[in-house]
Design an enzyme around this catalytic site. Structure first.
Site, PDB file in Angstrom:
ATOM      1  N   HIS A 283     -12.478  -2.013   3.081  1.00  0.00           N
ATOM      2  CA  HIS A 283     -12.067  -0.477   2.552  1.00  0.00           C
ATOM      3  C   HIS A 283     -10.614  -0.073   3.310  1.00  0.00           C
ATOM      4  CE1 HIS A 283     -16.291   1.290   1.384  1.00  0.00           C
ATOM      5  NE2 HIS A 283     -15.759   0.232   0.523  1.00  0.00           N
TER       6      HIS A 283
ATOM      7  N   ARG B 245      -8.183  11.966  11.303  1.00  0.00           N
ATOM      8  CA  ARG B 245      -8.808  10.922  11.763  1.00  0.00           C
ATOM      9  C   ARG B 245      -8.354   9.768  12.776  1.00  0.00           C
ATOM     10  NH1 ARG B 245     -11.572   8.883   5.946  1.00  0.00           N
ATOM     11  NH2 ARG B 245     -12.402   7.133   7.438  1.00  0.00           N
TER      12      ARG B 245
ATOM     13  N   CYS C 195      12.006   2.685  -1.510  1.00  0.00           N
ATOM     14  CA  CYS C 195      11.906   3.180  -2.958  1.00  0.00           C
ATOM     15  C   CYS C 195      11.800   4.563  -2.991  1.00  0.00           C
ATOM     16  CB  CYS C 195      10.897   2.428  -3.629  1.00  0.00           C
ATOM     17  SG  CYS C 195       9.008   3.172  -3.484  1.00  0.00           S
TER      18      CYS C 195
END
Ligand code: OAD
Length: 244
Positions: A115, A65, A149
């Site tokens: 979104h 996308r 992390c």
């Protein structure tokens, strides 16, 4: 062709956009003919559970996308909204369900991307500082991991089952409360009215006295809540409807 909406110097306009506004730029919608979710299972591509199970598949979907959206340009509907914003200033707010970045590229500024953003990545670990999201245009070959992390990185978009951007409804509501003091318009463009909470905004707007207008090629699940419905292409009717 529809008549222009009555937008005077005192009118406020809240616009809600969905995938249909980018259709004429070449970005497929989710539902309807040629939609992204046709032949695909949204739940295996756009949920936290899907990402936990198969992050590679989810990245392939979002990476494609990204690549596709980079080759697309804003269309006259995006531009018409920028021109309306320039005319109305703080009496204008755009709330978009789209993650494709085309409103931003067209020049929209008073905007909530409820979104998330396709061209941002974030750490999937909610306790990591990189969970906030950072700009990223890459279509990664492998699942990227966080420098801080070590957890998997993910696209900074909102998936089914996740909360929308935290200030989105607050900003919409405070705009509506302010707009309700005068004449105002709620305009939904290219959205099927199938996904909450965006789908309930028209009812919130009606309760606060808005004139409600929908522009959608095939209509929407909540079409009956609107005063005016235009079954038309956004790029063709918005410049005329907004008289920009
Ligand atoms: P949909 O794909 O559900 O609906 C797009 C709407 O745009 C349809 O009603 C079409 O009729 C209309 N349309 C198509 N071409 C148009 C054009 N040229 N001009 C005007 N209208 C046109 O898209 P959304 O309502 O945005 O969420 O979908 C809402 C959310 O569901 C998305 O943000 C996405 C999706 O699943 C997630 O991924 C979480």
């Amino acid at each position: 062709m529809p008549h222009p909406l009555r937008i005077t110097a005192d009118t406020s306009v809240l616009v809600l956009t969905g995938a249909g506004i980018s259709a004429e730029s070449g970005i497929p919608t989710f539902r309807g003919a040629g939609g992204f979710w046709r032949g695909r299972d949204a739940m295996s591509l756009a949920t936290p559970e899907a990402f936990a199970k198969d992050p590679k598949l989810v990245w392939e979907f979002y990476g494609e996308r990204r690549t596709h959206a980079l080759g697309c340009e804003p269309n006259p509907a995006h531009v018409a909204l920028v021109q309306l914003e320039q005319r109305l200033g703080d009496r204008f707010l755009l709330i978009t369900q789209n993650v494709d970045g085309l409103h931003r590229r067209a020049g929209s500024q008073r905007m909530v991307e409820m979104h998330g953003r396709l061209f941002e990545t974030k750490c999937s670990n909610p306790r990591c500082p990189r969970h906030e999201g950072f700009p990223d245009r890459v279509n990664p070959k492998r699942v990227p991991s966080c420098d801080l992390c070590g957890a998997n990185l993910r696209p900074n978009v909102v998936w089914f089952g996740e909360a929308i951007e935290s200030d989105a409804m607050d900003r919409a509501l405070s705009f509506m409360e302010e707009a309700a003091r005068g004449h105002w318009v709620f305009l939904a463009v290219g959205t099927s009215g199938a996904v909450m909470p965006a789908a309930m905004m028209v009812d919130m707007a009606r309760r606060r006295g808005a004139e409600t207008v929908l522009v959608s090629l095939d209509g929407a699940d909540n079409s009956r809540a609107f005063d005016q419905v235009h079954h038309a292409r956004a790029g063709e009717v918005l410049p005329r409807l907004l008289a920009v």
